[in-house]
Design a protein around this motif. Structure first.
Motif, PDB file in Angstrom:
ATOM      1  N   UNK A 298      12.329  -6.391  -0.944  1.00  0.00           N
ATOM      2  CA  UNK A 298      12.219  -5.769  -2.267  1.00  0.00           C
ATOM      3  C   UNK A 298      11.240  -4.600  -2.248  1.00  0.00           C
ATOM      4  N   UNK A 299      10.126  -4.762  -1.542  1.00  0.00           N
ATOM      5  CA  UNK A 299       9.164  -3.667  -1.420  1.00  0.00           C
ATOM      6  C   UNK A 299       9.782  -2.471  -0.687  1.00  0.00           C
ATOM      7  N   UNK A 300      10.536  -2.742   0.361  1.00  0.00           N
ATOM      8  CA  UNK A 300      11.186  -1.663   1.107  1.00  0.00           C
ATOM      9  C   UNK A 300      12.205  -0.941   0.228  1.00  0.00           C
ATOM     10  N   UNK A 301      12.948  -1.688  -0.572  1.00  0.00           N
ATOM     11  CA  UNK A 301      13.919  -1.076  -1.482  1.00  0.00           C
ATOM     12  C   UNK A 301      13.210  -0.262  -2.565  1.00  0.00           C
ATOM     13  N   UNK A 302      12.091  -0.775  -3.075  1.00  0.00           N
ATOM     14  CA  UNK A 302      11.312  -0.061  -4.075  1.00  0.00           C
ATOM     15  C   UNK A 302      10.768   1.240  -3.484  1.00  0.00           C
ATOM     16  N   UNK A 303      10.258   1.173  -2.268  1.00  0.00           N
ATOM     17  CA  UNK A 303       9.751   2.375  -1.598  1.00  0.00           C
ATOM     18  C   UNK A 303      10.858   3.403  -1.432  1.00  0.00           C
ATOM     19  N   UNK A 304      12.026   2.949  -1.072  1.00  0.00           N
ATOM     20  CA  UNK A 304      13.160   3.867  -0.897  1.00  0.00           C
ATOM     21  C   UNK A 304      13.514   4.549  -2.218  1.00  0.00           C
ATOM     22  N   UNK A 305      13.541   3.783  -3.311  1.00  0.00           N
ATOM     23  CA  UNK A 305      13.870   4.359  -4.630  1.00  0.00           C
ATOM     24  C   UNK A 305      12.821   5.395  -5.062  1.00  0.00           C
TER      25      UNK A 305
ATOM     26  N   UNK B 195       0.827  -1.208   0.000  1.00  0.00           N
ATOM     27  CA  UNK B 195       0.000   0.000   0.000  1.00  0.00           C
ATOM     28  C   UNK B 195       0.864   1.262   0.000  1.00  0.00           C
ATOM     29  N   UNK B 196       1.938   1.235   0.762  1.00  0.00           N
ATOM     30  CA  UNK B 196       2.828   2.387   0.843  1.00  0.00           C
ATOM     31  C   UNK B 196       3.485   2.660  -0.507  1.00  0.00           C
ATOM     32  N   UNK B 197       3.935   1.613  -1.183  1.00  0.00           N
ATOM     33  CA  UNK B 197       4.548   1.774  -2.509  1.00  0.00           C
ATOM     34  C   UNK B 197       3.527   2.328  -3.502  1.00  0.00           C
ATOM     35  N   UNK B 198       2.306   1.829  -3.455  1.00  0.00           N
ATOM     36  CA  UNK B 198       1.260   2.346  -4.348  1.00  0.00           C
ATOM     37  C   UNK B 198       1.031   3.839  -4.109  1.00  0.00           C
ATOM     38  N   UNK B 199       1.047   4.249  -2.864  1.00  0.00           N
ATOM     39  CA  UNK B 199       0.880   5.667  -2.550  1.00  0.00           C
ATOM     40  C   UNK B 199       2.060   6.493  -3.036  1.00  0.00           C
ATOM     41  N   UNK B 200       3.266   5.961  -2.895  1.00  0.00           N
ATOM     42  CA  UNK B 200       4.438   6.672  -3.408  1.00  0.00           C
ATOM     43  C   UNK B 200       4.344   6.838  -4.921  1.00  0.00           C
TER      44      UNK B 200
END
Length: 133
Positions: free
Chosen positions: A91-98, A17-22
């Motif tokens: 991987x999700x955490x790394x994607x969110x960071x990017x 959900x966090x990645x989708x929001x980013x």
């Protein structure tokens, strides 16, 4: 599903959900839809808190003692049944960071443009006051 698996899945869901929001934030920034940002930021805050709680729950459920140097990564990477889910979370955490880094760059660029526009307006106002007197 055991408590560690449940906590890991909660964390994964929160990060999705966090990645989708980013990604929504990136679109809003790229397309200049600044009116969308307050709602996105509020929702990001909520999912960030949810992810943080899920992380804390995972640490507790795993039984590790970080004060003794125990590592959640070592535990989860070394448990075959959890490796795939843990890899997804990482991987999700790394994607969110990017994405967050890109969004920060977009925000900084917009801030720079806003500062330049203000400088132009202030300069024009100063000249108008000087010559209009």
């Amino acid at each position: 599903m055991n408590p560690v698996e449940q906590a890991l899945e909660q964390l994964r869901q929160a990060l999705v959900e966090f990645v989708l929001l980013l990604e929504r934030e990136a679109s809003a920034l790229t397309e200049g839809r600044t009116d969308d940002l307050p709602a996105i930021i509020a929702e990001k805050t909520r999912w960030s808190e949810t992810a943080n709680k899920a992380w804390n729950h995972l640490v507790v459920a795993s039984g590790i003692d970080t004060g003794k140097g125990e590592s959640l990564d070592a535990l989860l990477s070394g448990t075959p049944a959890l490796q795939s889910a843990w890899r997804d979370v990482r991987q999700l955490a790394e994607q969110a960071e990017r994405i967050n880094l890109v969004n920060s760059t977009l925000i900084e660029a917009q801030l720079q443009r806003t500062r330049q526009a203000l400088d132009v307006l202030q300069s024009a106002a100063s000249r108008s006051a000087l010559y209009g007197a």
